[in-house]
Design an enzyme around this catalytic site. Structure first.
Site, PDB file in Angstrom:
ATOM      1  CD  GLU A 287      47.944  92.043 -11.510  1.00 31.36           C
ATOM      2  OE1 GLU A 287      46.994  92.024 -10.718  1.00 31.36           O
ATOM      3  OE2 GLU A 287      48.843  91.165 -11.504  1.00 31.36           O
ATOM      4  CB  CYS A 321      40.330  96.843 -10.619  1.00 31.88           C
ATOM      5  SG  CYS A 321      41.745  97.819 -10.157  1.00 31.88           S
TER       6      CYS A 321
HETATM    7  P1  NAD Z   1      39.156  95.310 -21.559  1.00 28.78           P
HETATM    8  O1  NAD Z   1      39.673  93.965 -21.276  1.00 28.78           O
HETATM    9  O2  NAD Z   1      37.909  95.437 -22.346  1.00 28.78           O
HETATM   10  O3  NAD Z   1      40.237  96.171 -22.334  1.00 28.78           O
HETATM   11  C1  NAD Z   1      41.533  96.382 -21.820  1.00 28.78           C
HETATM   12  C2  NAD Z   1      42.485  96.582 -22.969  1.00 28.78           C
HETATM   13  O4  NAD Z   1      42.564  95.362 -23.706  1.00 28.78           O
HETATM   14  C3  NAD Z   1      42.066  97.660 -23.952  1.00 28.78           C
HETATM   15  O5  NAD Z   1      43.199  98.389 -24.349  1.00 28.78           O
HETATM   16  C4  NAD Z   1      41.518  96.856 -25.105  1.00 28.78           C
HETATM   17  O6  NAD Z   1      41.623  97.513 -26.347  1.00 28.78           O
HETATM   18  C5  NAD Z   1      42.422  95.647 -25.077  1.00 28.78           C
HETATM   19  N1  NAD Z   1      41.915  94.436 -25.760  1.00 28.78           N
HETATM   20  C6  NAD Z   1      40.632  94.078 -26.006  1.00 28.78           C
HETATM   21  N2  NAD Z   1      40.586  92.895 -26.652  1.00 28.78           N
HETATM   22  C7  NAD Z   1      41.872  92.497 -26.804  1.00 28.78           C
HETATM   23  C8  NAD Z   1      42.491  91.349 -27.366  1.00 28.78           C
HETATM   24  N3  NAD Z   1      41.793  90.351 -27.931  1.00 28.78           N
HETATM   25  N4  NAD Z   1      43.841  91.267 -27.338  1.00 28.78           N
HETATM   26  C9  NAD Z   1      44.577  92.237 -26.757  1.00 28.78           C
HETATM   27  N5  NAD Z   1      44.046  93.341 -26.218  1.00 28.78           N
HETATM   28  C10 NAD Z   1      42.716  93.475 -26.232  1.00 28.78           C
HETATM   29  O7  NAD Z   1      39.011  96.059 -20.161  1.00 28.78           O
HETATM   30  P2  NAD Z   1      38.516  97.564 -19.890  1.00 28.78           P
HETATM   31  O8  NAD Z   1      37.034  97.617 -20.003  1.00 28.78           O
HETATM   32  O9  NAD Z   1      39.333  98.524 -20.693  1.00 28.78           O
HETATM   33  O10 NAD Z   1      38.947  97.771 -18.385  1.00 28.78           O
HETATM   34  C11 NAD Z   1      38.146  97.471 -17.293  1.00 28.78           C
HETATM   35  C12 NAD Z   1      38.671  96.226 -16.599  1.00 28.78           C
HETATM   36  O11 NAD Z   1      39.996  96.452 -16.146  1.00 28.78           O
HETATM   37  C13 NAD Z   1      37.880  95.865 -15.350  1.00 28.78           C
HETATM   38  O12 NAD Z   1      37.667  94.481 -15.325  1.00 28.78           O
HETATM   39  C14 NAD Z   1      38.816  96.293 -14.219  1.00 28.78           C
HETATM   40  O13 NAD Z   1      38.602  95.610 -13.023  1.00 28.78           O
HETATM   41  C15 NAD Z   1      40.148  96.001 -14.816  1.00 28.78           C
HETATM   42  N6  NAD Z   1      41.208  96.741 -14.127  1.00 28.78           N
HETATM   43  C16 NAD Z   1      42.088  96.048 -13.327  1.00 28.78           C
HETATM   44  C17 NAD Z   1      43.088  96.717 -12.641  1.00 28.78           C
HETATM   45  C18 NAD Z   1      44.067  95.969 -11.773  1.00 28.78           C
HETATM   46  O14 NAD Z   1      45.073  96.548 -11.374  1.00 28.78           O
HETATM   47  N7  NAD Z   1      43.826  94.721 -11.460  1.00 28.78           N
HETATM   48  C19 NAD Z   1      43.204  98.100 -12.762  1.00 28.78           C
HETATM   49  C20 NAD Z   1      42.293  98.774 -13.577  1.00 28.78           C
HETATM   50  C21 NAD Z   1      41.308  98.081 -14.260  1.00 28.78           C
END
Ligand code: NAD
Length: 516
Positions: A287, A321
């Site tokens: 998501e 989001c």
């Molecule tokens: P991000 O993708 O930077 O990080 C999310 C998670 O992924 C973190 O725990 C991070 O450490 C991890 N991560 C980073 N690189 C990785 C890799 N190569 N492999 C595996 N894991 C890795 O996102 P963020 O800045 O933490 O969150 C914000 C984003 O989340 C926004 O785009 C927002 O829209 C989205 N979001 C979506 C929902 C939904 O339900 N659709 C809900 C909340 C947030």
């Protein structure tokens, strides 16, 4: 099990003096605990790591909230081994017993509510009401998924032919890697983990590096609730250091991810490869982001529409989001709605969220502050800035004031996810054009229409390309069991967290036919 019917957790009443006093007391108590160290927890045992995450208060970045272990490949390997072993017994544990662990976790969270809200304020930069709403969501996930597991524990009815019995039921999958973002640090981490656990899987829980202390608190709650050792392994760390390893490992059975599109696509891609000794096609529940729009037509109640645009755009400083980042206004009511939105947004109090009057806190981190600041510069080039100041000195907190741009639909600020308090306002000739602008981004998470025109609403019901569509209200709700949540397009695999289809994503459906 004789459970009371499911009901959403009530929000706290901040007009009640006693509630405010309790929150102040919790902020003081948690204030005395800042700066402590938190290890990884693997197989129930604390594990020290070479690296360390310094998690800071986004409203005051010189204040360290906690020092958290940063797992590397060694610890990831230990966690995968431990979770694989623990799966043998946890997958055989009765669904009722697994559900009880969630119910107990919910009870513990209720008892620890003010303390946990205080951590949200310090580490997540959340105003009180925002902290409370997402904490209530965490409790709801536990209560709802416990009941969902009881509903599904014996499978579902299918038909049988004469002389045979056909049965259709679910089995646990294996080791799940849970990767969460920082913007709903308790709710999303708890929701994704609890769904994986109650369905009989073991998990490796990786919180965001920006909210790792809250992650440690969530892990603590699950341990206190009686999860056997090794069933949940708390593995804080940087995604860039440990993410690929966890995703690619052949012991990983599924990945449940919420975060950015970029990371989500990388996970999807890496998970698709078969690694030596891998015996399954990994499942990805992904998501991601949004570029959510509210369409206001010329029949709408304009004052309500303006209020809900402001609420949807600036709650949690736009770091949802589901946040409204585009307001698409019918040309005939454009000026009136815009001036009302500007006036209402200007009145929002921005500041350090230890103060109960604050509506909007800081954005989460320096990288996020830089990213949003960059978009503000872009917006100034692309259109007219109708509200907002240039961001100040990030060393004094990552604060950004409510910002509004008047732009064309193709502007980058109207197409790309900013994830901050920045709203793009777009003029549309008529409803037809407004809907087509709303649908013209790669995303499809939430959206809304303000209208009294039944034909427009019915058309949007069918044609608004978003997983969650809201009429004549704000667009950020994800009430568990009431507003199942998940996106279309690049916003995700539409897994609808908090809904009736969510738990089966974490299980293998099995059909057994016996001829008599
Ligand atoms: P991000 O993708 O930077 O990080 C999310 C998670 O992924 C973190 O725990 C991070 O450490 C991890 N991560 C980073 N690189 C990785 C890799 N190569 N492999 C595996 N894991 C890795 O996102 P963020 O800045 O933490 O969150 C914000 C984003 O989340 C926004 O785009 C927002 O829209 C989205 N979001 C979506 C929902 C939904 O339900 N659709 C809900 C909340 C947030």
């Amino acid at each position: 099990m004789g459970l009371i019917p499911y009901k959403n957790e009530e929000y706290l009443d901040w007009s009640d003096k006693e509630t405010v006093e309790k929150m102040r007391a919790a902020l003081n108590e948690v204030g005395d605990e800042l700066g402590r160290s938190y290890p990884a927890i693997i197989g129930g045992k604390p594990v020290e790591t070479d690296g360390e995450i310094f998690s800071v208060n986004p409203a005051n970045p010189s204040q360290v909230v906690g020092r958290v272990a940063a797992a590397g490949e060694r610890e990831a390997d230990m966690a995968l081994e431990t979770a694989t072993k623990a799966f043998e017994s946890w997958s055989r544990t009765a669904p009722e017993a697994r559900a009880r662990v969630l119910l107990r976790a919910a009870a513990i969270m209720r008892r620890r509510k003010f303390e946990m809200l205080a951590w949200e304020v310090y580490e997540g930069g959340k105003p009180w009401a925002e902290a409370d709403a997402q904490f209530a969501e965490a409790i709801d996930f536990l209560e709802y998924y416990a009941r969902e597991m009881l509903r599904l524990k014996d499978g579902v009815e299918i038909y049988s032919v004469p002389g045979e019995e056909s049965r259709y039921f679910y089995q646990p999958m294996g080791v799940g890697v849970i990767i969460a973002p920082w913007n709903f640090p308790t709710a999303i981490l708890t929701g994704m983990s609890s769904a994986a656990l109650v369905t009989g899987n073991t998990v490796i829980m990786k919180p965001s590096e920006f909210t790792s202390v809250i992650g440690a608190k969530v892990a603590e709650v699950f341990a206190e609730a009686g999860l056997p050792e090794g069933v949940l392994n708390f593995l804080p760390g940087y995604g860039s250091e440990v993410g690929d390893y966890l995703v690619q490992d052949p012991r990983t059975r599924f990945i449940s991810f919420t975060g950015s599109v970029k990371t989500g696509l990388r996970i999807n891609e890496l998970a698709a490869w078969q690694i030596e000794k891998q015996r399954w096609i990994k499942r990805c529940i992904v998501e991601t982001g949004g570029k959510d729009a509210m369409v206001i037509d010329d029949s709408a109640d304009l004052d309500d529409a303006a209020a809900d645009i402001v609420k949807s755009a600036y709650g949690n400083a736009g770091q949802k989001c589901s946040a409204a980042s585009r307001a698409i206004l019918h040309a005939d009511i454009y000026d009136e709605v815009l001036s009302s939105v500007v006036e209402k947004a200007q009145a929002l109090k921005v500041g350090v969220p230890n103060d109960p009057e604050v509506y909007m806190g800081p954005v989460i981190s320096e990288p996020q502050f830089e990213k949003v600041s960059g978009y503000i510069e872009t917006g100034k080039d692309e259109g007219e800035r109708l509200l907002g100041d240039d961001p100040g000195d990030p060393e004094r907190g990552y604060f950004i004031t409510p910002t509004i741009f008047g732009v064309d639909p193709e502007a980058r600020v109207a197409q790309e996810e900013i994830f901050g308090p920045v709203l793009s306002v777009i003029k549309a000739r008529d409803f037809e054009e407004a809907l087509s602008i709303a649908n013209d981004t790669p995303y499809g998470l939430t959206g809304g229409v303000y209208s009294k025109n039944r034909e427009h609403l019915e058309r949007a019901r069918r044609e608004f390309r978003a997983g969650n569509v809201y009429f004549n209200r704000s667009i950020t709700g994800a009430l568990v069991g009431v507003q199942p949540f998940g996106g279309f397009g690049m916003s995700g695999t539409d897994s609808k967290a908090g809904g009736p289809d969510y738990l089966p994503l974490h299980m293998l459906a099995k059909t057994v036919i016996e001829r008599f």
